[in-house]
Design a protein around this motif. Sequence first.
Motif, PDB file in Angstrom:
ATOM      1  N   UNK A   1       0.727  -1.482  -0.152  1.00 33.28           N
ATOM      2  CA  UNK A   1      -0.818   0.361   0.275  1.00 33.28           C
ATOM      3  C   UNK A   1       0.475   1.129  -0.105  1.00 33.28           C
ATOM      4  N   UNK A   2       1.973   1.011   0.629  1.00 37.34           N
ATOM      5  CA  UNK A   2       2.818   2.218   0.249  1.00 37.34           C
ATOM      6  C   UNK A   2       2.774   3.444   1.672  1.00 37.34           C
ATOM      7  N   UNK A   3       2.065   2.902   2.352  1.00 38.18           N
ATOM      8  CA  UNK A   3       0.815   3.690   3.718  1.00 38.18           C
ATOM      9  C   UNK A   3       2.054   5.150   4.234  1.00 38.18           C
ATOM     10  N   UNK A   4       1.779   6.321   4.354  1.00 36.55           N
ATOM     11  CA  UNK A   4       2.521   7.176   4.833  1.00 36.55           C
ATOM     12  C   UNK A   4       2.149   7.560   6.353  1.00 36.55           C
ATOM     13  N   UNK A   5       0.895   7.190   6.766  1.00 35.00           N
ATOM     14  CA  UNK A   5       0.517   7.547   7.868  1.00 35.00           C
ATOM     15  C   UNK A   5       1.278   8.206   9.261  1.00 35.00           C
ATOM     16  N   UNK A   6       0.752   9.652   8.098  1.00 32.32           N
ATOM     17  CA  UNK A   6       0.538  10.641   8.386  1.00 32.32           C
ATOM     18  C   UNK A   6      -0.808  10.833   9.007  1.00 32.32           C
ATOM     19  N   UNK A   7      -1.034  12.629   9.666  1.00 41.03           N
ATOM     20  CA  UNK A   7      -2.264  12.911  10.124  1.00 41.03           C
ATOM     21  C   UNK A   7      -2.855  13.689   9.116  1.00 41.03           C
ATOM     22  N   UNK A   8      -4.004  13.411   8.682  1.00 41.51           N
ATOM     23  CA  UNK A   8      -4.762  14.500   7.443  1.00 41.51           C
ATOM     24  C   UNK A   8      -5.647  15.921   8.160  1.00 41.51           C
ATOM     25  N   UNK A   9      -5.644  15.662   9.132  1.00 39.64           N
ATOM     26  CA  UNK A   9      -6.246  16.653   9.483  1.00 39.64           C
ATOM     27  C   UNK A   9      -5.738  18.268  10.220  1.00 39.64           C
ATOM     28  N   UNK A  10      -5.701  19.007   9.479  1.00 40.58           N
ATOM     29  CA  UNK A  10      -4.488  20.383  10.288  1.00 40.58           C
ATOM     30  C   UNK A  10      -4.797  20.604  11.662  1.00 40.58           C
ATOM     31  N   UNK A  11      -6.601  20.587  12.182  1.00 39.25           N
ATOM     32  CA  UNK A  11      -7.062  20.299  13.273  1.00 39.25           C
ATOM     33  C   UNK A  11      -5.780  19.643  14.195  1.00 39.25           C
ATOM     34  N   UNK A  12      -5.883  18.107  14.114  1.00 36.50           N
ATOM     35  CA  UNK A  12      -5.080  17.726  14.930  1.00 36.50           C
ATOM     36  C   UNK A  12      -4.223  17.186  15.147  1.00 36.50           C
ATOM     37  N   UNK A  13      -3.689  18.025  13.872  1.00 37.22           N
ATOM     38  CA  UNK A  13      -1.603  18.135  13.767  1.00 37.22           C
ATOM     39  C   UNK A  13      -0.941  19.329  14.987  1.00 37.22           C
ATOM     40  N   UNK A  14      -1.943  20.950  14.864  1.00 34.93           N
ATOM     41  CA  UNK A  14      -2.272  21.425  16.016  1.00 34.93           C
ATOM     42  C   UNK A  14      -2.344  21.616  17.430  1.00 34.93           C
ATOM     43  N   UNK A  15      -3.263  19.943  17.675  1.00 37.28           N
ATOM     44  CA  UNK A  15      -3.100  19.871  18.640  1.00 37.28           C
ATOM     45  C   UNK A  15      -2.174  19.460  19.348  1.00 37.28           C
ATOM     46  N   UNK A  16      -1.460  18.616  18.359  1.00 37.80           N
ATOM     47  CA  UNK A  16      -0.415  18.053  18.876  1.00 37.80           C
ATOM     48  C   UNK A  16       0.504  18.535  19.524  1.00 37.80           C
ATOM     49  N   UNK A  17       1.117  19.690  18.583  1.00 34.63           N
ATOM     50  CA  UNK A  17       1.632  20.895  18.655  1.00 34.63           C
ATOM     51  C   UNK A  17       1.332  21.559  19.795  1.00 34.63           C
ATOM     52  N   UNK A  18      -0.026  21.483  20.034  1.00 37.28           N
ATOM     53  CA  UNK A  18       0.407  22.819  21.089  1.00 37.28           C
ATOM     54  C   UNK A  18       0.037  22.041  22.785  1.00 37.28           C
ATOM     55  N   UNK A  19       0.142  20.643  22.043  1.00 43.67           N
ATOM     56  CA  UNK A  19       0.058  19.571  23.372  1.00 43.67           C
ATOM     57  C   UNK A  19       1.721  19.215  24.041  1.00 43.67           C
ATOM     58  N   UNK A  20       2.799  20.249  22.711  1.00 43.83           N
ATOM     59  CA  UNK A  20       3.533  19.798  23.159  1.00 43.83           C
ATOM     60  C   UNK A  20       4.503  18.440  22.690  1.00 43.83           C
ATOM     61  N   UNK A  21       3.064  17.969  21.579  1.00 45.30           N
ATOM     62  CA  UNK A  21       3.990  16.941  20.989  1.00 45.30           C
ATOM     63  C   UNK A  21       4.193  16.683  19.359  1.00 45.30           C
ATOM     64  N   UNK A  22       5.428  15.596  19.020  1.00 43.88           N
ATOM     65  CA  UNK A  22       6.086  16.499  17.348  1.00 43.88           C
ATOM     66  C   UNK A  22       3.998  16.100  16.509  1.00 43.88           C
ATOM     67  N   UNK A  23       4.482  16.950  15.442  1.00 46.36           N
ATOM     68  CA  UNK A  23       3.103  17.279  14.804  1.00 46.36           C
ATOM     69  C   UNK A  23       2.435  15.675  14.751  1.00 46.36           C
ATOM     70  N   UNK A  24       3.077  14.833  13.882  1.00 44.04           N
ATOM     71  CA  UNK A  24       2.679  13.388  13.882  1.00 44.04           C
ATOM     72  C   UNK A  24       2.989  12.308  14.415  1.00 44.04           C
ATOM     73  N   UNK A  25       2.495  11.210  14.366  1.00 44.99           N
ATOM     74  CA  UNK A  25       3.068   9.976  15.899  1.00 44.99           C
ATOM     75  C   UNK A  25       4.043   9.756  14.707  1.00 44.99           C
ATOM     76  N   UNK A  26       5.108   8.937  15.787  1.00 43.46           N
ATOM     77  CA  UNK A  26       6.163   8.420  15.054  1.00 43.46           C
ATOM     78  C   UNK A  26       5.221   6.563  14.414  1.00 43.46           C
ATOM     79  N   UNK A  27       6.531   6.941  13.246  1.00 44.11           N
ATOM     80  CA  UNK A  27       6.085   5.082  12.382  1.00 44.11           C
ATOM     81  C   UNK A  27       7.107   4.808  12.633  1.00 44.11           C
ATOM     82  N   UNK A  28       5.884   2.997  12.687  1.00 43.17           N
ATOM     83  CA  UNK A  28       6.656   1.943  13.169  1.00 43.17           C
ATOM     84  C   UNK A  28       6.650   0.504  11.473  1.00 43.17           C
ATOM     85  N   UNK A  29       7.628   0.213  11.024  1.00 45.51           N
ATOM     86  CA  UNK A  29       7.487  -0.689  10.526  1.00 45.51           C
ATOM     87  C   UNK A  29       8.359  -1.802  11.012  1.00 45.51           C
TER      88      UNK A  29
END
Length: 221
Positions: free
Chosen positions: A54-82
């Motif tokens: 599938x060649x997934x990207x596994x990042x967040x689509x919703x910009x609001x969710x990305x912003x919420x993570x940043x405001x909480x002191x987290x990275x913009x996207x969760x880490x990806x694990x293969x």
Amino acid sequence: MHVVVNAAMSADGKLSSRRREQITISGPEDFARVDRLRARSDAVVVGVGTVLADDPHLTLDDPELREQRLEAGKSEHPARVVVDSNARTPTDARIVDDAAATYLLVSESARFDRRAELARPSVEFVTAGEGRVDLLRAFASLQERGIEEVMVEGGGELIFSLVESGLVDELSVFVGPQLVGGRDAPTLADGDGFVENFPELTLEDVERMDDGVLLRWTLAE
């Protein structure tokens, strides 16, 4: 560590067709739910088979969710694990780009030339196990790196191995309104299968969503 397996399957339990190509099973409501679940997670985990198919990207689509993570002191996207015992992840796979941190879980048998080809600032290798990844050791290593909330997105071989290893706490499955069929089509839990001591599930919630149903179970310890 809390591990949630999330999947979408057809009414007959298939993740995709016998061609192992990505198919659309759920709809907009479920896509948004999955994005929210990713946003709550420290890491999103897939097997290398999913990466190859599938060649997934596994990042967040919703910009609001990305912003919420940043405001909480987290990275913009969760880490990806293969989970990739032999380092078969393609060098041009989207999952190893610099959009987010990526952990490649490999075994000691993974060739050093393949590791070198995949090496980049956003990628960290976690070696656990000889011929194949020792999931208990690998997930313990992830926990040492601060990963506590984990979302697993497949495929069936990995899901079976995680359940067999006793690592899964929760199972969320969207069941879609189609039949796929095929004895060779991947199912929710492939692998060798259980012949006794079948893992017990407790149904926690049922919700109608899109044209299907979302089921949530917890697994007995």
